[in-house]
Design a protein around this motif. Structure first.
Motif, PDB file in Angstrom:
ATOM      1  N   VAL A  46       0.864  -1.181   0.000  1.00  0.00           N
ATOM      2  CA  VAL A  46       0.000   0.000   0.000  1.00  0.00           C
ATOM      3  C   VAL A  46       0.900   1.230   0.000  1.00  0.00           C
ATOM      4  O   VAL A  46       1.647   1.442   0.958  1.00  0.00           O
ATOM      5  CB  VAL A  46      -0.928   0.018   1.230  1.00  0.00           C
ATOM      6  CG1 VAL A  46      -1.767   1.299   1.237  1.00  0.00           C
ATOM      7  CG2 VAL A  46      -1.832  -1.214   1.234  1.00  0.00           C
ATOM      8  N   SER A 100     -11.631  -0.412   7.324  1.00  0.00           N
ATOM      9  CA  SER A 100     -10.671   0.661   7.024  1.00  0.00           C
ATOM     10  C   SER A 100     -11.201   2.044   7.404  1.00  0.00           C
ATOM     11  O   SER A 100     -10.416   2.951   7.710  1.00  0.00           O
ATOM     12  CB  SER A 100     -10.291   0.642   5.542  1.00  0.00           C
ATOM     13  OG  SER A 100     -11.443   0.784   4.722  1.00  0.00           O
ATOM     14  N   ASP A 101     -12.519   2.231   7.421  1.00  0.00           N
ATOM     15  CA  ASP A 101     -13.069   3.534   7.814  1.00  0.00           C
ATOM     16  C   ASP A 101     -12.730   3.888   9.263  1.00  0.00           C
ATOM     17  O   ASP A 101     -12.645   5.064   9.622  1.00  0.00           O
ATOM     18  CB  ASP A 101     -14.589   3.552   7.625  1.00  0.00           C
ATOM     19  CG  ASP A 101     -14.998   3.594   6.156  1.00  0.00           C
ATOM     20  OD1 ASP A 101     -14.127   3.917   5.320  1.00  0.00           O
ATOM     21  OD2 ASP A 101     -16.161   3.290   5.855  1.00  0.00           O
ATOM     22  N   SER A 129      -5.380  10.118   6.310  1.00  0.00           N
ATOM     23  CA  SER A 129      -4.794   9.822   5.001  1.00  0.00           C
ATOM     24  C   SER A 129      -4.498   8.327   4.864  1.00  0.00           C
ATOM     25  O   SER A 129      -4.605   7.758   3.769  1.00  0.00           O
ATOM     26  CB  SER A 129      -3.515  10.638   4.784  1.00  0.00           C
ATOM     27  OG  SER A 129      -2.523  10.294   5.737  1.00  0.00           O
ATOM     28  N   THR A 130      -4.133   7.662   5.975  1.00  0.00           N
ATOM     29  CA  THR A 130      -3.891   6.218   5.933  1.00  0.00           C
ATOM     30  C   THR A 130      -5.181   5.474   5.611  1.00  0.00           C
ATOM     31  O   THR A 130      -5.185   4.528   4.820  1.00  0.00           O
ATOM     32  CB  THR A 130      -3.319   5.729   7.280  1.00  0.00           C
ATOM     33  OG1 THR A 130      -2.059   6.363   7.520  1.00  0.00           O
ATOM     34  CG2 THR A 130      -3.122   4.221   7.272  1.00  0.00           C
ATOM     35  N   GLN A 136      -7.629   6.593   3.877  1.00  0.00           N
ATOM     36  CA  GLN A 136      -7.889   6.826   2.463  1.00  0.00           C
ATOM     37  C   GLN A 136      -7.025   5.921   1.584  1.00  0.00           C
ATOM     38  O   GLN A 136      -7.488   5.353   0.600  1.00  0.00           O
ATOM     39  CB  GLN A 136      -7.627   8.298   2.126  1.00  0.00           C
ATOM     40  CG  GLN A 136      -7.904   8.676   0.677  1.00  0.00           C
ATOM     41  CD  GLN A 136      -9.364   8.518   0.293  1.00  0.00           C
ATOM     42  OE1 GLN A 136     -10.247   8.585   1.158  1.00  0.00           O
ATOM     43  NE2 GLN A 136      -9.629   8.299  -0.989  1.00  0.00           N
ATOM     44  N   LYS A 137      -5.756   5.798   1.948  1.00  0.00           N
ATOM     45  CA  LYS A 137      -4.849   4.930   1.183  1.00  0.00           C
ATOM     46  C   LYS A 137      -5.332   3.485   1.190  1.00  0.00           C
ATOM     47  O   LYS A 137      -5.287   2.791   0.163  1.00  0.00           O
ATOM     48  CB  LYS A 137      -3.433   5.000   1.775  1.00  0.00           C
ATOM     49  CG  LYS A 137      -2.727   6.332   1.563  1.00  0.00           C
ATOM     50  CD  LYS A 137      -1.456   6.404   2.407  1.00  0.00           C
ATOM     51  CE  LYS A 137      -0.835   7.784   2.340  1.00  0.00           C
ATOM     52  NZ  LYS A 137       0.290   7.941   3.293  1.00  0.00           N
ATOM     53  N   ARG A 194      -8.409   2.423   1.538  1.00  0.00           N
ATOM     54  CA  ARG A 194      -9.601   2.301   0.694  1.00  0.00           C
ATOM     55  C   ARG A 194      -9.221   2.288  -0.784  1.00  0.00           C
ATOM     56  O   ARG A 194      -9.752   1.494  -1.570  1.00  0.00           O
ATOM     57  CB  ARG A 194     -10.575   3.449   0.983  1.00  0.00           C
ATOM     58  CG  ARG A 194     -11.323   3.320   2.312  1.00  0.00           C
ATOM     59  CD  ARG A 194     -12.470   4.321   2.398  1.00  0.00           C
ATOM     60  NE  ARG A 194     -11.977   5.701   2.460  1.00  0.00           N
ATOM     61  CZ  ARG A 194     -11.701   6.346   3.579  1.00  0.00           C
ATOM     62  NH1 ARG A 194     -11.860   5.739   4.757  1.00  0.00           N
ATOM     63  NH2 ARG A 194     -11.275   7.602   3.563  1.00  0.00           N
ATOM     64  N   GLU A 195      -8.309   3.169  -1.153  1.00  0.00           N
ATOM     65  CA  GLU A 195      -7.925   3.289  -2.564  1.00  0.00           C
ATOM     66  C   GLU A 195      -7.123   2.090  -3.063  1.00  0.00           C
ATOM     67  O   GLU A 195      -7.212   1.725  -4.237  1.00  0.00           O
ATOM     68  CB  GLU A 195      -7.097   4.557  -2.772  1.00  0.00           C
ATOM     69  CG  GLU A 195      -7.881   5.847  -2.627  1.00  0.00           C
ATOM     70  CD  GLU A 195      -6.990   7.065  -2.813  1.00  0.00           C
ATOM     71  OE1 GLU A 195      -5.766   6.897  -2.993  1.00  0.00           O
ATOM     72  OE2 GLU A 195      -7.530   8.195  -2.777  1.00  0.00           O
ATOM     73  N   HIS A 196      -6.346   1.492  -2.181  1.00  0.00           N
ATOM     74  CA  HIS A 196      -5.403   0.457  -2.616  1.00  0.00           C
ATOM     75  C   HIS A 196      -5.684  -0.893  -1.972  1.00  0.00           C
ATOM     76  O   HIS A 196      -4.771  -1.718  -1.847  1.00  0.00           O
ATOM     77  CB  HIS A 196      -3.974   0.906  -2.300  1.00  0.00           C
ATOM     78  CG  HIS A 196      -3.586   2.199  -2.938  1.00  0.00           C
ATOM     79  ND1 HIS A 196      -3.412   2.342  -4.301  1.00  0.00           N
ATOM     80  CD2 HIS A 196      -3.363   3.429  -2.395  1.00  0.00           C
ATOM     81  CE1 HIS A 196      -3.080   3.594  -4.572  1.00  0.00           C
ATOM     82  NE2 HIS A 196      -3.046   4.275  -3.441  1.00  0.00           N
TER      83      HIS A 196
END
Length: 301
Positions: free
Chosen positions: A195, A220-221, A233-234, A236-237, A239-241
């Motif tokens: 990640v 992850s939320d 930000s972690t 978000q990372k 969720r995105e990855h």
């Protein structure tokens, strides 16, 4: 014996020690045809040092032969794609190293689909069913996922050993979390993506809170509310990855189903093969001191 087991087998990550010898010993050691055998000389000395020091009754020497054909390449074609393939001279020396190990009476494990890590992991799994402990001879952090009360890791060169508590001290996670830890971090050497933006410290904090990678991704939320720097930000990372994390986890896990001996005898130390050793050592131009060390081994096999 470790962890109350009746026997312990030594499982050697051979490639590590071949590469070390290749880089540290001058290439002016040559075989009868003039080809460099510096790595072979160094690896042979390492094997003799190991055998003399611990006198193992059960041992396996595990080699990598799946540099471009590992099952992981089918999962992720870019796996280890950033690594240069060994030159022909080193490939030749690896073949010699396998011959030396076999001539010394040691079980040699290789496979074109499974890496040395997988062969060692599968041997650990098989030996566990036989109530046999294992000592993994390597400095590679990936083996942390195999460590238990009956399995230790030994960095032979530095003479450092560690157990499950040692893994926690070294990596900040428990052995059963190591594969998840590596999947979150990624690995530039093996070209495992991980990640982006998550390093060792953050990965350890996340696993301490959520336990597993699957639980972390499912929740992850919640990461945004943790008391850690960059929590939002972690989250978000992650969720995105999430897909990259799951892919990476397929690559970091050591397989336990590689073809290895399933009976204890398959790891048994045998007497050196005198006739094979004589011809092989002549070809490698290994001297009388090395031969004397081999002869001395025969007294206790």
């Amino acid at each position: 014996m470790i962890g109350g087991t009746r026997h312990s087998a030594y499982l050697v990550d051979a490639s590590l020690y071949v590469f070390r010898a290749w880089h540290s010993i001058p290439s002016d050691f040559t075989d009868v045809d003039g080809h460099p055998v510096n790595a072979v000389h160094g690896f042979t000395r390492f094997l003799l040092d190991l055998l003399e020091r611990v006198k193992p009754s059960h041992v396996a020497i595990c080699f990598d032969e799946s540099l471009t054909s590992s099952f992981r390449n089918a999962i992720y074609p870019h796996y280890k794609a950033n690594r240069e393939l060994p030159p022909d001279e080193l490939v030749r020396q690896f073949a010699y190293c396998r011959e030396v190990a076999a001539a010394l009476g040691l079980t040699v494990l290789t496979d074109t689909s499974f890496e040395a890590d997988d062969l060692i992991g599968s041997a650990v799994h098989a030996l566990g069913k036989l109530e046999c402990g294992a000592i993994i001879v390597s400095a590679d952090k990936d083996f942390g996922q195999l460590i238990s009360e009956s399995v230790e890791q030994w960095d032979f060169s530095r003479d450092q050993r560690w157990n499950p508590q040692g893994i926690k001290q070294r990596l900040g996670v428990h052995p059963e979390q190591v594969a998840d830890f590596l999947a979150l971090m990624g690995d530039a050497i093996d070209n495992i993506p991980g990640v982006p933006g998550i390093g060792a410290k953050t990965a350890a904090i996340l696993l301490a809170h959520f336990g597993t990678l699957d639980a972390l991704l499912a929740r992850s939320d919640e990461v945004a509310f943790l008391r850690m720097r960059g929590a939002a930000s972690t989250a978000q990372k992650l969720r995105e990855h999430a897909a990259l994390a799951k892919l990476s986890r397929q690559l970091t896990g050591i397989a336990l189903d590689a073809p290895v001996p399933l009976a204890l005898d398959g790891y048994g130390r045998r007497a050196p093969d005198d006739s094979t050793i004589g011809a092989l050592f002549d070809r490698l131009r290994l001297g009388p001191m090395t031969r004397a060390r081999v002869r001395a081994l025969e007294a206790w096999v």
